[in-house]
Design a protein around this motif. Sequence first.
Motif, PDB file in Angstrom:
ATOM      1  N   THR A  45      -9.435 139.367 -15.216  1.00  0.00           N
ATOM      2  CA  THR A  45      -9.758 140.456 -14.292  1.00  0.00           C
ATOM      3  C   THR A  45     -10.346 139.948 -12.985  1.00  0.00           C
ATOM      4  O   THR A  45      -9.919 140.346 -11.910  1.00  0.00           O
ATOM      5  CB  THR A  45     -10.744 141.424 -14.957  1.00  0.00           C
ATOM      6  OG1 THR A  45     -10.196 141.894 -16.179  1.00  0.00           O
ATOM      7  CG2 THR A  45     -11.029 142.606 -14.040  1.00  0.00           C
ATOM      8  N   PHE A  46     -11.314 139.041 -13.069  1.00  0.00           N
ATOM      9  CA  PHE A  46     -11.947 138.562 -11.850  1.00  0.00           C
ATOM     10  C   PHE A  46     -11.124 137.482 -11.171  1.00  0.00           C
ATOM     11  O   PHE A  46     -10.894 137.526  -9.958  1.00  0.00           O
ATOM     12  CB  PHE A  46     -13.353 138.036 -12.167  1.00  0.00           C
ATOM     13  CG  PHE A  46     -14.011 137.369 -10.984  1.00  0.00           C
ATOM     14  CD1 PHE A  46     -14.589 138.120  -9.992  1.00  0.00           C
ATOM     15  CD2 PHE A  46     -14.045 135.981 -10.859  1.00  0.00           C
ATOM     16  CE1 PHE A  46     -15.201 137.533  -8.899  1.00  0.00           C
ATOM     17  CE2 PHE A  46     -14.641 135.378  -9.774  1.00  0.00           C
ATOM     18  CZ  PHE A  46     -15.224 136.152  -8.797  1.00  0.00           C
ATOM     19  N   PHE A  47     -10.659 136.498 -11.921  1.00  0.00           N
ATOM     20  CA  PHE A  47     -10.002 135.339 -11.318  1.00  0.00           C
ATOM     21  C   PHE A  47      -8.619 135.677 -10.760  1.00  0.00           C
ATOM     22  O   PHE A  47      -8.088 134.913  -9.957  1.00  0.00           O
ATOM     23  CB  PHE A  47      -9.903 134.200 -12.338  1.00  0.00           C
ATOM     24  CG  PHE A  47     -11.211 133.503 -12.581  1.00  0.00           C
ATOM     25  CD1 PHE A  47     -11.666 132.541 -11.710  1.00  0.00           C
ATOM     26  CD2 PHE A  47     -12.008 133.854 -13.655  1.00  0.00           C
ATOM     27  CE1 PHE A  47     -12.873 131.909 -11.918  1.00  0.00           C
ATOM     28  CE2 PHE A  47     -13.221 133.237 -13.875  1.00  0.00           C
ATOM     29  CZ  PHE A  47     -13.664 132.262 -12.999  1.00  0.00           C
ATOM     30  N   ASN A  48      -8.056 136.813 -11.154  1.00  0.00           N
ATOM     31  CA  ASN A  48      -6.786 137.215 -10.559  1.00  0.00           C
ATOM     32  C   ASN A  48      -6.945 137.652  -9.111  1.00  0.00           C
ATOM     33  O   ASN A  48      -5.984 137.693  -8.348  1.00  0.00           O
ATOM     34  CB  ASN A  48      -6.159 138.358 -11.370  1.00  0.00           C
ATOM     35  CG  ASN A  48      -5.630 137.873 -12.708  1.00  0.00           C
ATOM     36  OD1 ASN A  48      -5.452 136.679 -12.924  1.00  0.00           O
ATOM     37  ND2 ASN A  48      -5.386 138.800 -13.616  1.00  0.00           N
ATOM     38  N   THR A  49      -8.156 138.010  -8.737  1.00  0.00           N
ATOM     39  CA  THR A  49      -8.406 138.494  -7.379  1.00  0.00           C
ATOM     40  C   THR A  49      -9.532 137.718  -6.696  1.00  0.00           C
ATOM     41  O   THR A  49     -10.098 138.201  -5.722  1.00  0.00           O
ATOM     42  CB  THR A  49      -8.773 139.985  -7.412  1.00  0.00           C
ATOM     43  OG1 THR A  49      -9.892 140.178  -8.279  1.00  0.00           O
ATOM     44  CG2 THR A  49      -7.602 140.828  -7.904  1.00  0.00           C
ATOM     45  N   ILE A  50      -9.874 136.548  -7.194  1.00  0.00           N
ATOM     46  CA  ILE A  50     -10.964 135.773  -6.611  1.00  0.00           C
ATOM     47  C   ILE A  50     -10.611 135.373  -5.183  1.00  0.00           C
ATOM     48  O   ILE A  50      -9.471 134.979  -4.896  1.00  0.00           O
ATOM     49  CB  ILE A  50     -11.264 134.526  -7.476  1.00  0.00           C
ATOM     50  CG1 ILE A  50     -12.529 133.817  -6.968  1.00  0.00           C
ATOM     51  CG2 ILE A  50     -10.078 133.585  -7.515  1.00  0.00           C
ATOM     52  CD1 ILE A  50     -12.991 132.686  -7.876  1.00  0.00           C
TER      53      ILE A  50
END
Length: 970
Positions: A545-550
Amino acid sequence: MARSLLFLLLLLLLPMAAWAGSTALSDDVLGLIVFKAEVVDPQSKLATWDEDDDHPCAWFGVTCDPATRRVVALTLDGLSLSGKLGRGLLQLRSLKTLTLARNNFSGELNPDLLSRIDALQTLDLSENRLSGSIPDAFFAQCRSIRSMSLAKNDISGEIPHNVGSCSTLASLDLSSNRLSGSMPSEIWLLNALRSLDLSNNALVGDIPVGIKRMYNLRSISLRGNQLTGSLPDDIGDCLLLTSLDLSSNSLSGNLPDSLRKLSICGYLSLSSNSFTGDVPTWIGELRNLETLDLSGNKFSGQIPSSLGKLELLKELDLSRNSFTGSLPESISACKSLREVDFSSNSLTGTLPSWVFELGLQRILISDNVLSGSIQVPAIAASAARVLDLSGNDFSGVIPAEISDLRGLELLNLSRNSLSGYIPMSVGELKFLEVLDASENRLNGTIPLEIGEVISLKELRLGMNSLTGDIPTQIGNCSSLTSLDLSQNNLTGPIPPTIAELPHLRSVDLSQNKLTGTIPKNLSDLPLISFNISHNLLSGDIPTGTFFNTIPVSSLIDNPGLCGSALNISCPAVLPKPIVLNPNSSSNPLSQPASNPNTLRHRKIKILSISTLIAIAAAAIIAAGVVVITVLNLKVRPSVSNSATAAPFALSDGYLSQSPTTDSSSGKLVMFGGGEAEFSAGTHALLNKDCELGRGGFGAVYQAVLRDGRPVAIKKLTVSSLVKSQDEFEREVSILGNVRHHNLVALKGYYWTSSLQLLIYEFVPGGNLYKHLHECTASNSLSWQERFDIILGIARSLACLHQHNIIHYNLKSSNVLLDDSGEPKVGDYGLAKLLPMLDHYVLSSKVQSALGYMAPEFTCRTVKITDKCDVYGFGVLVLEILSGRRPVEYMEDDVVMLCDLVRGALDEGRAEECIDERLGGKFPIDEAVPVIKLGLICTSRVPSNRPDMTEVVNILELIRCPQDSQEDEIG
C-alpha cells in the motif's frame, strides 16, 4: 400524534388555568408537563413525569418545599435533553434553582424568564446550544437572582447595559459564546458580584473604568477576547481578588503599580498580550501567588530576582518574551515550584542547579542562548516529567546522571552543541516517550540499551555524527511511531526488527551509509513517510500500500535500488554458472594432452588472463566510485538534491535556453530531472485558451513539456508580495521535495524578478467542488468514493504536517481527482512564499473561501498552527458527506454547514445529513462516526482538534469490514 395533540391542548389550557385561579399545585404539574412536551428525552429520564399525578415532588429531577409542596428546584443537567425552553417553566413561580446544564437545548432566551419566576436565585443553562442575543428585558427585573451561567452556548450580540440592575448577582458566567461589542461599564455596578467570567468571546475596546467599586470581587476572567488598551490604574483596588485572568487579548502598556496591592491573589495570567517594559520588582510582594503566567508578551530586561520571595509559587511561565540576562539563583527559594517555562527568550549564562534540585515536573528552557555543560547534581529530585533544553548552545556530553530523572516522559536536547556518546544509562528511563537529541555533534554508536525504553514513541537523533549499525534492539520499542536517524554516518543494514513496530508511521534514515536491502515486511506497516534517500542500499523496493506510491525523493541516491517506484527494472535472477573440470574426461571442451607440461602451461595462461581481467575490472570500479563520490560531494550541498537547473531567457514570448546570466534572464528548475523546456512558448503557456482556473494566488494554465508530459502552470499574480529569489527558491524547494500520492506534485518553477511560475503535475479529473456541487444524482460520487476521498485528503495533510508544512487554504476547489478518482490536494504551503504570514494576508489572500476558515484566524493573538488545516478538513468532510456548501445564503438567513449538521446530530437525525443523491445507500455504521469526526475537527478550540495522523488512524478504524456493501437506511 397523540403527544402533539396533548401539547397543543396544554398550551391552550395553560393561560385558561391561570385565569381560572387554579391551585398552585396544579400550576406546577401543568407547567412541568408543558415543558416535557417540548423536550426530546433520549434517555427517558422524564418517564416518571405523569400528568395524572396530584403533585410532582416525586418526579425525577424535581425538588419541592416540604411545607408548601411547591417546586423549588429543577435539576436536569447532563441528560442529553434537547428542544426549546418553553413557556411551561414560567408557571413554576416558586422555583429557586433551575439547572439544565450540559444538554442540547436550542433557541433563544425567554425575556420573561427572570421577571416571571421572581423567586429564582440560581440559573444554569451552560453547555447547551442556545443562540440569538440576550434580550434587553432579560436583566430588567432580576429580582433575587444570585448565580447565573449561560456559558458554552452560541449566544451572540452585545451584553445589555441593564445588566447592572441585577444588584443581588454574585456570580455571572457568560464565557465561551459569541458575544461582541464592548464591555458595558454598568457591569461594575454589581456590588455583590464575587465571580465574573466573560472569557472566550469577541469583546472589543478597553476595559471600562470603575472596577475599584468591585470590593467583593474574588475572580475575574476576560481571557480570549479582543480587548485593547492598557490595564485600568485602579484594577489593584479589588483587594479581595484571588484570580485574575486577562490572557489572550491585545492589551498593552506597562503593568500598573496598583497590582502590587493584590496580596491575596493566587492566580495571575496576563499571557498572549502586548505588555511591554520590565517586570517590576514588586511582583515579589504577591506572596500568595501559586500561578504566574506572563508569557507571549513583549517584556524585556532581566527576570526580577524578587520572584524568589514567592514561596507558594507552583507554576511560572515567562516564555515568548524578550528577557535577557541569566536565570536568577533566587528562584531556588521557591520550594513549591513544579513547572517553569522560560522558552523563547534571549537568556544567557549557564543552567542553574536549582533546575534539578527543586523537584520540578516540567522544565522548559528552549530557544535561548544558554551555554556551558548540562550537569545533573547527585541530589537531583526525580519528579521531572518534561525536560526541554533545545535550541540553546549547551556543550559537553549528555550526562549519564540524566537517568536519575526516572520519571522523564520527554527529553529534548536538540539544536545544541553537545558532543560525545549517547549514554547507555538512557535505557533506565522506562517512562520516556520522546527522546530528541537531533542537530548536535554526538558521535559513537546508538546504545543497544535504547531497546529497553519500551514506552518510547519518538526517537530523533538526526543531524549528528553517529556511526555503527542501527541496533536491532530498537524493535523492542513497541510504541514507536516516529524514527529519525537521518544525516549521520550509520552503516550496516536496516534492521528487520523495525518492521515489527506496529505503530510506526514516520521513518527517516536518509543521508547515511546504510547497505543491504529494504526489509520486505516493512510494507505491512501503516507508514506515512519512509525516507532512505542518499544511502548505499540495493535490491528490490517492497511492494504494498505505501511502497506502491512512495515518493521518488525518498529513494534517490541509492545506486543499487530497483523497482517500479523508481521506474528501474530489477535484473532477472540468473542460474549459477556451470563450472567445468578441465581434468574431467566428460568435459566436452577439453582436448587430449599427452604432455603434462603443455597442460600446466595452459592453466597458467588461463589464470593470468583471469587475473588481468579481474584487476582491470577492479580498477574501473574503483575509478567509478571515486568519480561518483566527487560528483555527490558537489551535488549534495545544492538547494535541491534532485533539481536540474538551467538559465532561461524570456524573449519574443518564448522560454528558451539562454547562455547569458544577465538580469533579463530567468531560471527554470525541474525537480527530479526531465526536459527543462516547454513544447510551446509563454504565449501559449499563458494564453487564455489554456487557462484551467483562477485562485487566490493566480491563474493556472495547461502546458506540455518537451518530453510530452502534460503539466499545470500556476502564474503567481502576487509578485509584489513574493519573497526574494533566495527565499522563494528555498521555500519552493521544500515543497518540491514533498511527495505523496494524494498531493499534487510540484515539478519545478520558473523565476524572474517580474514573473514567477510554479510547475505542477497535471491532474485531469477536475476538482472536487464540481463533483460535489455541479453533478446530478446519476453521476454523483458514491459513498465508497466519498470515504476514499476523505481518507486520501487526511493522508495528504498528515504528510504535509510531518514536513512542518501548513496548507492554509484547504477547500473543495483545491482538491483534484485523477482518472481513477484518487484525490490530490493542491495549492499547499503557498502562503510561505509571501513575506509576512500575518492575519491580513491569510484572511484576504489565502483563506478567501468563507466557511473553511478556523476561528483563530480572526484573533491576531492566537498562533496559527496546523490545527487550522484540521478545522478546514472538518468542514470539507461535512461538505463531502452532505453535498452542501460550507455556507449557504437564504433570503433572510445565513446557514453554516457545521451548525446545521451539529444540530441534526444532536436531535438524532444523522442520516438526514448525508447527500440525498446517494438515495439512502450508505453504511450508517460508517456515516455517523465520520460526521462526528468532522464536527470534532471543527471545534472552536484548536487544542480540542485531533492531529491529522490521529484522524487517519480514526478513519481507518471507522471503515467497516464490509465496506463494499452499502446498506440502506430503513
